[in-house]
Design an enzyme around this catalytic site. Structure first.
Site, short mmCIF file in Angstrom:
data_model
loop_
_atom_site.label_atom_id
_atom_site.label_comp_id
_atom_site.label_asym_id
_atom_site.label_seq_id
_atom_site.Cartn_x
_atom_site.Cartn_y
_atom_site.Cartn_z
N ASP A 75 38.58 39.69 37.90
CA ASP A 75 38.34 38.53 38.75
C ASP A 75 39.52 37.58 38.61
O ASP A 75 39.91 37.22 37.49
CB ASP A 75 37.05 37.82 38.34
CG ASP A 75 35.80 38.56 38.79
OD1 ASP A 75 35.94 39.67 39.36
OD2 ASP A 75 34.68 38.05 38.57
N HIS A 224 38.92 38.99 33.13
CA HIS A 224 39.60 37.92 33.85
C HIS A 224 41.09 37.95 33.50
O HIS A 224 41.45 38.07 32.33
CB HIS A 224 39.00 36.56 33.50
CG HIS A 224 37.61 36.38 34.02
ND1 HIS A 224 36.51 36.83 33.33
CD2 HIS A 224 37.14 35.84 35.17
CE1 HIS A 224 35.41 36.56 34.03
NE2 HIS A 224 35.78 35.95 35.15
#
Length: 266
Positions: A75, A224
């Protein structure tokens, strides 16, 4: 980035109160994605209510439990200087990934987006503005996905995305249903850990340990790119997972596997 594992905590009130008796009641209008983490190579369990809801809309969070395949996803809400190193590791190890991006990332880190595409990685739709999608009207949901896709096309030439992931893992059935209507399939995850605090690194060993501890056949891993820990741990994780007999594949092939299984069941 805000908490993506909040489901493990918040789901106590939402799932065990709202879902216990009626998983689709008004009380449970908003869900936070959560699951019992994988241990000793055993796939995680999101519970019957979540499994049923996701399956109804073709949403996926893990692959087959008898195939040692890993699906990497990242992400990206903003760039923190580590995505290049992550792409270097993926290229060296020939491991495909899907990057779920926001509109901000498309604008602020477009050269990296173009590199992702050029090197064969998938682009997923993490919404344009990273709102709580479950609180939006259906038209606002559509606007978030379509505005992202319009900018993606303008800046890269990619027509549109087909995979979506809700910010913070917050969703409801309206979101899944509207996504389906517009041609989006939601991709959740089965491996994750707290790695979105860019100013609170915990070290390579922490990230590597979490990845190995939760690794299981059919793992859809969420990381992430803001984390230096992930950039440092990824090369060794991929190499060591391969030594354990794991291969790395694309979300496209995960979806194809899902469709093949369900065509047999129908």
């Amino acid at each position: 980035m805000k908490k993506h594992l909040s489901g493990i905590l918040i789901a106590v009130s939402i799932v065990f109160i709202g879902l216990l008796f009626n998983p689709f009641s008004v009380v449970a209008e908003q869900f936070s994605w959560g699951f019992k983490k994988a241990t000793e190579g055993n796939p995680p369990n999101a519970g019957a209510a979540f499994d049923s809801l996701l399956d109804k809309h073709g949403a996926i969070y893990k692959g087959k439990p008898d195939k040692k395949i890993v699906y990497l996803t990242f992400d990206n809400g903003y760039e923190n200087g580590y995505t290049g190193k992550i792409l270097d590791a993926l290229k060296k190890e020939e491991a495909p990934a899907t990057f779920f991006l926001t509109g901000h990332y498309l604008k602020s880190a477009n050269p990296l987006v173009k590199r992702m595409i050029a090197e064969g990685h998938g682009i997923g739709n993490h919404s344009y503005g990273h709102p709580n999608m479950a609180k939006l009207s259906e038209q606002e949901m559509a606007n978030e996905w379509q505005k992202f896709d319009e900018l993606l096309y303008e800046t890269t030439g990619v027509q549109r995305t087909v995979y979506a992931r809700p910010p913070e893992g917050i969703f409801n059935e309206r979101l899944l249903n509207k996504g389906n209507e517009l041609g989006y399939r939601h991709i959740f995850w089965s491996v994750a850990f707290i790695d979105w605090h860019a100013n609170k690194p915990r070290g390579k060993a922490f990230a590597y340990g979490e990845l190995m501890k939760q690794l299981h056949p059919g793992a859809v891993i969420l990381m992430h790119t803001v984390s230096p820990d992930n950039a440092a741990a990824l090369p060794d994780f991929i190499k060591d997972a391969k030594k354990m007999g794991y291969t790395f594949d694309s979300i496209d092939n995960l979806v194809l596997e899902y469709e093949n299984i369900h065509s047999i069941l129908r």
